[in-house]
Design a protein around this motif. Structure first.
Motif, PDB file in Angstrom:
ATOM      1  N   TYR A 218       0.832  -1.197   0.000  1.00  0.00           N
ATOM      2  CA  TYR A 218       0.000   0.000   0.000  1.00  0.00           C
ATOM      3  C   TYR A 218       0.868   1.249   0.000  1.00  0.00           C
ATOM      4  O   TYR A 218       1.934   1.295   0.619  1.00  0.00           O
ATOM      5  CB  TYR A 218      -0.922   0.015   1.216  1.00  0.00           C
ATOM      6  CG  TYR A 218      -2.123  -0.895   1.076  1.00  0.00           C
ATOM      7  CD1 TYR A 218      -3.386  -0.374   0.811  1.00  0.00           C
ATOM      8  CD2 TYR A 218      -1.995  -2.277   1.181  1.00  0.00           C
ATOM      9  CE1 TYR A 218      -4.489  -1.207   0.677  1.00  0.00           C
ATOM     10  CE2 TYR A 218      -3.083  -3.120   1.043  1.00  0.00           C
ATOM     11  CZ  TYR A 218      -4.331  -2.579   0.791  1.00  0.00           C
ATOM     12  OH  TYR A 218      -5.417  -3.405   0.647  1.00  0.00           O
ATOM     13  N   VAL A 219       0.400   2.265  -0.694  1.00  0.00           N
ATOM     14  CA  VAL A 219       1.063   3.568  -0.714  1.00  0.00           C
ATOM     15  C   VAL A 219       0.051   4.639  -0.341  1.00  0.00           C
ATOM     16  O   VAL A 219      -1.146   4.504  -0.611  1.00  0.00           O
ATOM     17  CB  VAL A 219       1.664   3.877  -2.101  1.00  0.00           C
ATOM     18  CG1 VAL A 219       2.798   2.921  -2.419  1.00  0.00           C
ATOM     19  CG2 VAL A 219       0.603   3.817  -3.186  1.00  0.00           C
ATOM     20  N   GLU A 220       0.534   5.688   0.286  1.00  0.00           N
ATOM     21  CA  GLU A 220      -0.352   6.783   0.687  1.00  0.00           C
ATOM     22  C   GLU A 220      -0.571   7.711  -0.497  1.00  0.00           C
ATOM     23  O   GLU A 220       0.381   8.211  -1.106  1.00  0.00           O
ATOM     24  CB  GLU A 220       0.247   7.563   1.852  1.00  0.00           C
ATOM     25  CG  GLU A 220      -0.687   8.644   2.388  1.00  0.00           C
ATOM     26  CD  GLU A 220      -0.111   9.370   3.595  1.00  0.00           C
ATOM     27  OE1 GLU A 220      -0.800  10.250   4.140  1.00  0.00           O
ATOM     28  OE2 GLU A 220       1.038   9.049   3.970  1.00  0.00           O
ATOM     29  N   ARG A 223      -4.079  12.194   2.431  1.00  0.00           N
ATOM     30  CA  ARG A 223      -4.204  12.029   3.871  1.00  0.00           C
ATOM     31  C   ARG A 223      -5.312  11.028   4.209  1.00  0.00           C
ATOM     32  O   ARG A 223      -6.432  11.121   3.721  1.00  0.00           O
ATOM     33  CB  ARG A 223      -4.507  13.377   4.531  1.00  0.00           C
ATOM     34  CG  ARG A 223      -4.555  13.314   6.052  1.00  0.00           C
ATOM     35  CD  ARG A 223      -4.777  14.695   6.639  1.00  0.00           C
ATOM     36  NE  ARG A 223      -3.677  15.601   6.317  1.00  0.00           N
ATOM     37  CZ  ARG A 223      -3.643  16.885   6.694  1.00  0.00           C
ATOM     38  NH1 ARG A 223      -4.646  17.386   7.395  1.00  0.00           N
ATOM     39  NH2 ARG A 223      -2.609  17.642   6.371  1.00  0.00           N
ATOM     40  N   SER A 224      -4.951  10.067   5.023  1.00  0.00           N
ATOM     41  CA  SER A 224      -5.878   9.051   5.533  1.00  0.00           C
ATOM     42  C   SER A 224      -6.403   8.129   4.438  1.00  0.00           C
ATOM     43  O   SER A 224      -7.452   7.520   4.573  1.00  0.00           O
ATOM     44  CB  SER A 224      -7.079   9.707   6.263  1.00  0.00           C
ATOM     45  OG  SER A 224      -6.624  10.498   7.338  1.00  0.00           O
ATOM     46  N   ARG A 225      -5.653   8.024   3.325  1.00  0.00           N
ATOM     47  CA  ARG A 225      -6.063   7.071   2.293  1.00  0.00           C
ATOM     48  C   ARG A 225      -4.848   6.371   1.708  1.00  0.00           C
ATOM     49  O   ARG A 225      -3.953   7.015   1.152  1.00  0.00           O
ATOM     50  CB  ARG A 225      -6.849   7.759   1.174  1.00  0.00           C
ATOM     51  CG  ARG A 225      -7.382   6.714   0.172  1.00  0.00           C
ATOM     52  CD  ARG A 225      -8.058   7.324  -1.019  1.00  0.00           C
ATOM     53  NE  ARG A 225      -8.494   6.285  -1.950  1.00  0.00           N
ATOM     54  CZ  ARG A 225      -8.944   6.513  -3.174  1.00  0.00           C
ATOM     55  NH1 ARG A 225      -9.063   7.753  -3.614  1.00  0.00           N
ATOM     56  NH2 ARG A 225      -9.307   5.516  -3.951  1.00  0.00           N
ATOM     57  N   ASN A 226      -4.825   5.048   1.837  1.00  0.00           N
ATOM     58  CA  ASN A 226      -3.782   4.216   1.248  1.00  0.00           C
ATOM     59  C   ASN A 226      -4.415   3.258   0.244  1.00  0.00           C
ATOM     60  O   ASN A 226      -5.516   2.752   0.472  1.00  0.00           O
ATOM     61  CB  ASN A 226      -3.054   3.416   2.331  1.00  0.00           C
ATOM     62  CG  ASN A 226      -2.300   4.320   3.293  1.00  0.00           C
ATOM     63  OD1 ASN A 226      -1.841   5.391   2.911  1.00  0.00           O
ATOM     64  ND2 ASN A 226      -2.172   3.884   4.529  1.00  0.00           N
ATOM     65  N   TRP A 229      -0.303  -0.203  -4.671  1.00  0.00           N
ATOM     66  CA  TRP A 229       0.446   0.516  -5.706  1.00  0.00           C
ATOM     67  C   TRP A 229       0.168  -0.023  -7.111  1.00  0.00           C
ATOM     68  O   TRP A 229       0.451   0.644  -8.108  1.00  0.00           O
ATOM     69  CB  TRP A 229       1.940   0.415  -5.433  1.00  0.00           C
ATOM     70  CG  TRP A 229       2.501  -0.984  -5.503  1.00  0.00           C
ATOM     71  CD1 TRP A 229       2.658  -1.859  -4.481  1.00  0.00           C
ATOM     72  CD2 TRP A 229       2.973  -1.666  -6.676  1.00  0.00           C
ATOM     73  NE1 TRP A 229       3.193  -3.052  -4.921  1.00  0.00           N
ATOM     74  CE2 TRP A 229       3.406  -2.962  -6.273  1.00  0.00           C
ATOM     75  CE3 TRP A 229       3.079  -1.321  -8.025  1.00  0.00           C
ATOM     76  CZ2 TRP A 229       3.920  -3.899  -7.165  1.00  0.00           C
ATOM     77  CZ3 TRP A 229       3.588  -2.265  -8.918  1.00  0.00           C
ATOM     78  CH2 TRP A 229       4.007  -3.536  -8.486  1.00  0.00           C
TER      79      TRP A 229
END
Length: 461
Positions: A218-220, A223-226, A229
């Motif tokens: 997972y990548v960001e 803000r507050s969402r991943n 990829w």
């Protein structure tokens, strides 16, 4: 995320609305997208209802620069680099021929050069197109992909989600990039009613869920969402195929460039390529891949061995501009790269011994350049000013303005070029068929010649 200054509503081709909208509204004028979860309809549609493929009449020709000297000399001061009254009255591209139908309902006589016809289907603005042999694929904000064959409505396929932003064709496979962040894969089944079948997505459902199981994948993205990829989380704006390596490149408004292996649909890399939306990607010469972005940069990448793995590395940033890069195109024979931007200019670079050298700028538009295409030594630029500039590359990096094609009533959003195998070019070299898609909901078809006289030569006659 797309820069706030580029956010905008749906663009109307009406003149009054266009004047009030900024360039950002033109570039990012798409309806909101839904979540990743979706249900899709693979039903084929091939009814010719509400579609036309017309050969231009004399009335249509009067709307073009090739038969209206009044319009071409007064409507825009950018109609040629010399800003003079139109020379098209002497151009052999203005020949107007009224179509005659034979027994097979085929047009037996077409205008030799200039506008051949218009393809219209009431399905919304044209955002993407691709040409392959006798077939033309068009994508619109109706989420449908329409297929035309020899200027006739042939077939089509659709998805219930995702405006069609990009189309590439490789053999019997068609890849479509969508507003919802998905790349859909279709296969041509032959000349039958249901000629196209959806055969998958990129990434595949299996790969997506497999990567989703590992938190390290997972990548960001904000803000507050991943997100994993492996998948674009914003619109897929552009694609390009490396035929020799069997790779598909996709660029997105999520600022990333992804590399896919076509043979097994695997995502090999995800590169955070830019600081803003990736608007264009093109596979070029000497193993290079170029990307252009709304952040105003043009970057060059090359696939190299890094340790035990092969990955793409940044070779050089060719341009840092305050204006968004909207489109890229390459002339592989002459090793030239072109970049269109929102200020109406086309910058170009030429390959030298070690790397790319800046060649100069082409000035022909008064509004943003939205698309580029190359056929042989011919370079075409489509613009928000509704025109298409045609340039010819010559030895020494010289570019000659050959023509300006007008006739669209909305911004020219996409271009494609194919060799013309039907018309003999006589002493004018190779002929090319040009397809132009516009926000006026039409596709126009043109014929141009590689060795035609320049505008300046026509003026001096």
């Amino acid at each position: 995320m797309v820069n706030k200054k580029f956010n905008g509503g749906e663009v109307s081709p009406e003149k009054n609305n266009l004047r009030r909208r900024k360039f950002g509204a033109l570039l990012y004028s798409d309806p909101p997208i839904s979540d990743f979860q979706e249900q899709e309809d693979n039903n084929d549609f091939s009814s010719p209802r509400n579609s036309t493929a017309s050969i231009p009449s004399s009335r249509l020709y009067n709307a073009t620069a090739m038969s209206s000297t009044t319009n071409s000399s007064t409507s825009s001061p950018y109609m040629s680099p010399w800003n003079q009254p139109s020379p098209f009255t002497k151009s052999p591209w203005i020949e107007t021929v009224h179509p005659i139908e034979d027994d097979d309902n085929q047009y037996t006589k077409l205008p030799k050069y200039g506008l051949i016809g218009s393809l219209v289907r009431e399905e919304g603005h044209i955002y993407s197109l691709a040409a392959s042999g006798d077939f033309l694929y068009t994508g619109s904000d109706s989420k449908n992909i329409r297929v035309w064959k020899n200027l006739k409505d042939f077939s089509g396929f659709k998805t219930n989600h995702g405006l069609v932003k990009a189309i590439v064709v490789l053999g019997d496979k068609i890849f479509t990039g969508h507003q919802d962040g998905k790349i859909r894969v279709w296969r041509f089944l032959g000349n039958k009613r249901k000629a196209y079948k959806r055969v998958g997505n990129l990434p595949t459902t299996r790969d997506y869920f497999k990567k989703s199981m590992n938190p390290k994948n997972y990548v960001e993205v904000r803000r507050s969402r991943n997100v994993p990829w492996i998948k674009h989380f914003d619109a897929v704006s552009c694609m390009s195929v490396d035929v020799d390596q069997g790779l598909l490149y996709s660029g997105s408004w999520d600022k990333t460039l992804k590399v896919w292996r076509i043979s097994d649909s695997k995502c090999l890399e995800s590169i955070t390529a830019h600081d803003d939306a990736v608007n264009s990607v093109v596979v070029a010469f000497d193993g290079l891949v170029f990307t252009g972005s709304a952040d105003g940069t043009v970057k060059a990448w090359r696939r190299e061995l890094v340790g035990k793995n092969t990955k793409h590395v940044l070779v050089e940033t060719l341009l840092k501009n305050e204006h968004a890069i909207t489109s890229l195109a390459v002339n592989p024979t002459a090793a030239v790269l072109y970049a269109g931007s929102s200020d109406g200019l086309v910058n170009f670079w030429e390959m030298e011994k070690h790397f790319m050298s800046y060649g100069g700028v082409l000035r022909g538009h008064k509004l943003a350049v939205l698309c580029l295409a190359v056929g042989g030594n011919m370079v075409l630029s489509g613009s928000a000013d509704k025109s298409i500039c045609v340039w010819r590359w010559e030895e020494g990096g010289v570019h000659i303005c050959v023509s300006v094609l007008t006739g669209h009533s909305g911004p020219v959003k996409c271009l494609a070029v194919e060799k013309d195998h039907e018309e003999k070019a006589e002493n004018w070299g190779q002929n090319w068929i040009v397809y132009s898609g516009s926000l006026d909901k039409s596709v126009k078809v043109w014929r141009i010649s590689e060795h035609s006289p320049s505008l300046k030569e026509l003026q001096e006659q």
